[in-house]
Design a protein around this motif. Structure first.
Motif, PDB file in Angstrom:
ATOM      1  N   MET A  84      -9.885  -6.562  -6.090  1.00  0.00           N
ATOM      2  CA  MET A  84      -8.803  -7.337  -5.459  1.00  0.00           C
ATOM      3  C   MET A  84      -9.330  -8.140  -4.268  1.00  0.00           C
ATOM      4  SD  MET A  84      -5.612  -4.679  -5.774  1.00  0.00           S
ATOM      5  CE  MET A  84      -4.290  -5.698  -5.096  1.00  0.00           C
ATOM      6  N   VAL A  85     -10.278  -7.565  -3.572  1.00  0.00           N
ATOM      7  CA  VAL A  85     -10.845  -8.274  -2.420  1.00  0.00           C
ATOM      8  C   VAL A  85     -11.867  -9.308  -2.898  1.00  0.00           C
ATOM      9  CG1 VAL A  85     -12.157  -8.012  -0.289  1.00  0.00           C
ATOM     10  CG2 VAL A  85     -10.436  -6.299  -0.924  1.00  0.00           C
ATOM     11  N   ARG A  86     -12.807  -8.855  -3.755  1.00  0.00           N
ATOM     12  CA  ARG A  86     -13.921  -9.715  -4.183  1.00  0.00           C
ATOM     13  C   ARG A  86     -13.443 -10.975  -4.888  1.00  0.00           C
ATOM     14  NH1 ARG A  86     -16.008  -6.360  -7.547  1.00  0.00           N
ATOM     15  NH2 ARG A  86     -15.353  -7.386  -9.460  1.00  0.00           N
ATOM     16  N   LEU A  87     -12.426 -10.842  -5.721  1.00  0.00           N
ATOM     17  CA  LEU A  87     -11.977 -11.977  -6.534  1.00  0.00           C
ATOM     18  C   LEU A  87     -10.991 -12.885  -5.811  1.00  0.00           C
ATOM     19  CD1 LEU A  87     -11.510 -10.069  -9.911  1.00  0.00           C
ATOM     20  CD2 LEU A  87     -13.440 -11.506  -9.218  1.00  0.00           C
ATOM     21  N   GLY A  88     -10.635 -12.521  -4.597  1.00  0.00           N
ATOM     22  CA  GLY A  88      -9.707 -13.366  -3.841  1.00  0.00           C
ATOM     23  C   GLY A  88      -8.245 -13.096  -4.160  1.00  0.00           C
ATOM     24  N   LEU A  89      -7.977 -12.016  -4.903  1.00  0.00           N
ATOM     25  CA  LEU A  89      -6.578 -11.697  -5.215  1.00  0.00           C
ATOM     26  C   LEU A  89      -5.820 -11.334  -3.940  1.00  0.00           C
ATOM     27  CD1 LEU A  89      -7.237  -9.616  -8.438  1.00  0.00           C
ATOM     28  CD2 LEU A  89      -6.039 -11.806  -8.339  1.00  0.00           C
ATOM     29  N   TYR A 107      -0.462  -4.871  -2.984  1.00  0.00           N
ATOM     30  CA  TYR A 107      -0.200  -3.474  -3.345  1.00  0.00           C
ATOM     31  C   TYR A 107      -1.069  -3.045  -4.531  1.00  0.00           C
ATOM     32  CZ  TYR A 107       3.884  -3.593  -0.326  1.00  0.00           C
ATOM     33  OH  TYR A 107       4.717  -3.692   0.773  1.00  0.00           O
ATOM     34  N   LEU A 108      -1.784  -1.945  -4.375  1.00  0.00           N
ATOM     35  CA  LEU A 108      -2.533  -1.353  -5.487  1.00  0.00           C
ATOM     36  C   LEU A 108      -1.761  -0.084  -5.884  1.00  0.00           C
ATOM     37  CD1 LEU A 108      -6.378  -0.636  -5.530  1.00  0.00           C
ATOM     38  CD2 LEU A 108      -4.686   0.404  -6.995  1.00  0.00           C
ATOM     39  N   ALA A 160      -7.343  10.591   0.461  1.00  0.00           N
ATOM     40  CA  ALA A 160      -8.658   9.938   0.431  1.00  0.00           C
ATOM     41  C   ALA A 160      -8.575   8.602  -0.318  1.00  0.00           C
ATOM     42  CB  ALA A 160      -9.682  10.859  -0.241  1.00  0.00           C
ATOM     43  N   VAL A 161      -7.794   8.583  -1.388  1.00  0.00           N
ATOM     44  CA  VAL A 161      -7.636   7.341  -2.155  1.00  0.00           C
ATOM     45  C   VAL A 161      -6.916   6.297  -1.293  1.00  0.00           C
ATOM     46  CG1 VAL A 161      -6.694   6.310  -4.254  1.00  0.00           C
ATOM     47  CG2 VAL A 161      -7.521   8.664  -4.306  1.00  0.00           C
ATOM     48  N   ALA A 162      -5.849   6.751  -0.640  1.00  0.00           N
ATOM     49  CA  ALA A 162      -5.093   5.837   0.231  1.00  0.00           C
ATOM     50  C   ALA A 162      -5.993   5.278   1.334  1.00  0.00           C
ATOM     51  CB  ALA A 162      -3.897   6.560   0.848  1.00  0.00           C
ATOM     52  N   ASP A 163      -6.824   6.155   1.909  1.00  0.00           N
ATOM     53  CA  ASP A 163      -7.711   5.701   2.990  1.00  0.00           C
ATOM     54  C   ASP A 163      -8.645   4.604   2.491  1.00  0.00           C
ATOM     55  OD1 ASP A 163      -6.563   7.474   4.709  1.00  0.00           O
ATOM     56  OD2 ASP A 163      -8.199   8.945   4.657  1.00  0.00           O
ATOM     57  N   TYR A 164      -9.159   4.783   1.260  1.00  0.00           N
ATOM     58  CA  TYR A 164     -10.080   3.772   0.715  1.00  0.00           C
ATOM     59  C   TYR A 164      -9.341   2.449   0.518  1.00  0.00           C
ATOM     60  CZ  TYR A 164     -13.743   1.520  -1.890  1.00  0.00           C
ATOM     61  OH  TYR A 164     -14.719   0.625  -2.275  1.00  0.00           O
ATOM     62  N   LYS A 168      -9.722  -1.443   2.673  1.00  0.00           N
ATOM     63  CA  LYS A 168      -9.942  -2.786   2.103  1.00  0.00           C
ATOM     64  C   LYS A 168      -8.854  -3.758   2.548  1.00  0.00           C
ATOM     65  CE  LYS A 168     -13.513  -1.617  -0.016  1.00  0.00           C
ATOM     66  NZ  LYS A 168     -14.800  -2.262   0.112  1.00  0.00           N
ATOM     67  N   GLY A 169      -7.973  -3.304   3.412  1.00  0.00           N
ATOM     68  CA  GLY A 169      -6.890  -4.171   3.882  1.00  0.00           C
ATOM     69  C   GLY A 169      -5.746  -4.279   2.890  1.00  0.00           C
ATOM     70  N   LEU A 170      -5.691  -3.347   1.938  1.00  0.00           N
ATOM     71  CA  LEU A 170      -4.637  -3.368   0.917  1.00  0.00           C
ATOM     72  C   LEU A 170      -3.620  -2.264   1.199  1.00  0.00           C
ATOM     73  CD1 LEU A 170      -7.069  -3.717  -2.109  1.00  0.00           C
ATOM     74  CD2 LEU A 170      -5.545  -5.520  -1.257  1.00  0.00           C
ATOM     75  N   LYS A 171      -2.510  -2.301   0.460  1.00  0.00           N
ATOM     76  CA  LYS A 171      -1.502  -1.248   0.583  1.00  0.00           C
ATOM     77  C   LYS A 171      -1.511  -0.402  -0.683  1.00  0.00           C
ATOM     78  CE  LYS A 171       1.257  -3.572   3.972  1.00  0.00           C
ATOM     79  NZ  LYS A 171       2.274  -4.605   4.172  1.00  0.00           N
ATOM     80  N   PHE A 172      -1.095   0.857  -0.527  1.00  0.00           N
ATOM     81  CA  PHE A 172      -1.278   1.848  -1.586  1.00  0.00           C
ATOM     82  C   PHE A 172       0.057   2.266  -2.183  1.00  0.00           C
ATOM     83  CE2 PHE A 172      -2.134   6.484  -2.609  1.00  0.00           C
ATOM     84  CZ  PHE A 172      -2.756   6.204  -3.817  1.00  0.00           C
ATOM     85  N   GLY A 173       0.158   2.181  -3.515  1.00  0.00           N
ATOM     86  CA  GLY A 173       1.394   2.543  -4.191  1.00  0.00           C
ATOM     87  C   GLY A 173       1.211   3.721  -5.138  1.00  0.00           C
ATOM     88  N   MET A 174       2.277   4.520  -5.273  1.00  0.00           N
ATOM     89  CA  MET A 174       2.260   5.632  -6.227  1.00  0.00           C
ATOM     90  C   MET A 174       3.548   5.636  -7.041  1.00  0.00           C
ATOM     91  SD  MET A 174       0.253   8.774  -4.469  1.00  0.00           S
ATOM     92  CE  MET A 174       0.149   9.541  -6.064  1.00  0.00           C
ATOM     93  N   TYR A 175       3.674   6.649  -7.895  1.00  0.00           N
ATOM     94  CA  TYR A 175       4.730   6.676  -8.903  1.00  0.00           C
ATOM     95  C   TYR A 175       5.371   8.057  -8.960  1.00  0.00           C
ATOM     96  CZ  TYR A 175       6.460   7.234 -13.753  1.00  0.00           C
ATOM     97  OH  TYR A 175       7.207   7.506 -14.876  1.00  0.00           O
ATOM     98  N   SER A 176       6.686   8.082  -9.103  1.00  0.00           N
ATOM     99  CA  SER A 176       7.371   9.314  -9.477  1.00  0.00           C
ATOM    100  C   SER A 176       8.614   8.943 -10.286  1.00  0.00           C
ATOM    101  CB  SER A 176       7.727  10.158  -8.250  1.00  0.00           C
ATOM    102  OG  SER A 176       8.176  11.442  -8.680  1.00  0.00           O
ATOM    103  N   CYS A 177       9.483   9.918 -10.492  1.00  0.00           N
ATOM    104  CA  CYS A 177      10.585   9.722 -11.433  1.00  0.00           C
ATOM    105  C   CYS A 177      11.803  10.503 -10.949  1.00  0.00           C
ATOM    106  CB  CYS A 177      10.119  10.227 -12.793  1.00  0.00           C
ATOM    107  SG  CYS A 177      11.323  10.008 -14.107  1.00  0.00           S
TER     108      CYS A 177
END
Ligand code: GLA
Length: 377
Positions: free
Chosen positions: A32-37, A44-45, A76-80, A84-93
């Motif tokens: 997402m960073v490298r490609l300019g996205l 949000y990832l 740890a995933v969120a920290d990574y 990168k300057g991105l935001k972290f998303g997850m899923y539930s139901c």
């Protein structure tokens, strides 16, 4: 305000399904960073279903990350992702189980929201499988909406009940910032077209703060991945992306962004298309010459800066020439005004047109213009 514009990002489901792990998320964040996205607005990832163990922790009652897929836990995933300057998303139901049969948040909403907040989650997609028949959907979505607000962290709430229970009538009241309004997308022309068509009379409910979500894009999948039935050609991907932009929908990429081809990257980072999607006023388009034609769509949209966007979509199997009449846009013939058009895909100025525009569009393809009113005598 969260979701003042349609949220943009990447979601794992379309391509990866349950084949997700920490390494994939790191690589997606890097891409997402490298490609300019990221620079284009994709922030949000999002990890979709299948990230947890099959059962909750028997002692704490919390959902636990899958020990093989995410051996270092979700913080740890969120920290990574954040590094990168991105935001972290997850899923539930909202049910007892998720759609792919992992633990759901039914009756655990406040505990799960707190857990997500502790992990550093910025976005929660909230699905609709396996809830008791006695539980009504507005209440279930309100519960998670409230739980997120009580979690101590600002978390974007992405509701996903597929347009059931007349979601348009009540979803804004639950605190949701976007809401899936259709069934799942598949990577074929019929699927994205049916989805877009089904929303043409629903877009009045979509506005800053809570956007109509037509599902993750299949743009660039070319038949690969979990929902990759058949695949589309590049013309279809242009049309799909442009429809989502004309409808001011969230832009959640669903292809394998690590390996997307140049054409896909250029399309999904097209600044003029993204500008239409992200227009601050997010007005629904007007469908010129009716919205019931089955083999073409003319969508015309008022933009915040006084300009307009026009999308001409050829849903037929043959190349066509269309004559788009301006009467329905609001332009009176007596106004001494005309539209000047610029093609947003090519940047070409195609001149000033007073009453109608004649435009050639290949089968399955579209033309999208930014247009401004100019004096005409
Ligand atoms: C539902 C949703 C999809 C995806 C899957 C995961 O079908 O609509 O977008 O999240 O569940 O199981």
């Amino acid at each position: 305000m969260l979701a003042s514009r349609p949220p943009m990002g990447f979601n794992t489901w379309n391509t990866f399904g349950d084949k997700i792990d920490e390494n994939l998320i790191h690589e997606a964040a890097d891409a997402m960073v490298r490609l300019g996205l990221k620079d284009a607005g994709y922030e949000y990832l999002v990890i979709d279903d299948c990230w947890s163990e099959y059962e909750r922790d028997p002692v704490t009652d919390r959902i636990v990350p899958h020990h093989v897929k995410f051996p270092n836990g979700m913080k740890a995933v969120a920290d990574y992702v954040h590094s990168k300057g991105l935001k972290f998303g997850m899923y539930s139901c909202d049910g007892v189980r998720t759609c792919a049969d992992y633990p759901g948040s039914y009756d655990h909403e406040f505990l799960d929201a707190k857990t997500f907040a502790e992990w550093g989650v910025d976005y929660l997609k909230y699905d609709n499988c396996y809830h008791p028949g006695s539980a009504d959907e507005p209440t279930l979505y309100r519960r998670m909406g409230m739980a997120l607000r009580a979690s101590g962290r600002e978390i974007l709430f992405s509701a996903c009940n597929w347009g059931s229970s007349n979601v348009w009538d009540w979803i804004r009241s639950t605190g949701a910032h976007m809401y899936r309004s259709t069934g799942d997308i598949f990577d074929n022309a019929e699927s994205y077209r049916n989805i877009a068509r089904s929303q043409m009379d629903k877009l009045h409910a979509s506005a800053p703060g809570c956007f109509n979500d037509m599902d993750m894009l299949t743009v660039g999948m070319y038949g690969r991945g979990l929902v990759g039935s058949q695949g589309c050609n590049s013309a279809d991907y242009r049309s799909q992306f442009a429809l989502w932009c004309m409808f001011s929908c969230p832009l959640m990429l669903g292809c394998d962004i690590r390996t997307m081809n140049e054409e896909t990257l250029k399309l999904v980072t097209n600044p003029e298309l993204i500008r239409i999607d992200q227009d601050a006023e997010a007005r629904p388009p007007i469908f010129l010459q009716g919205k019931d034609e089955t083999d073409r769509i003319y969508a015309f949209k008022f933009l915040e800066d006084g300009a307009y966007a026009l999308g001409v979509f050829n849903l037929s199997e043959e190349d066509r020439e269309y004559r788009v009449l301006f009467n329905d846009t609001g332009l009176a013939a007596s106004a001494c005004k005309a539209f000047q058009f610029t093609d947003v895909m090519t940047g070409e100025n195609i001149g000033i047109h007073r009453e109608h525009l004649k435009v050639q569009v290949p089968a399955h393809d579209c033309r999208v213009f930014r247009t401004e009113l100019v004096d005409f005598r």
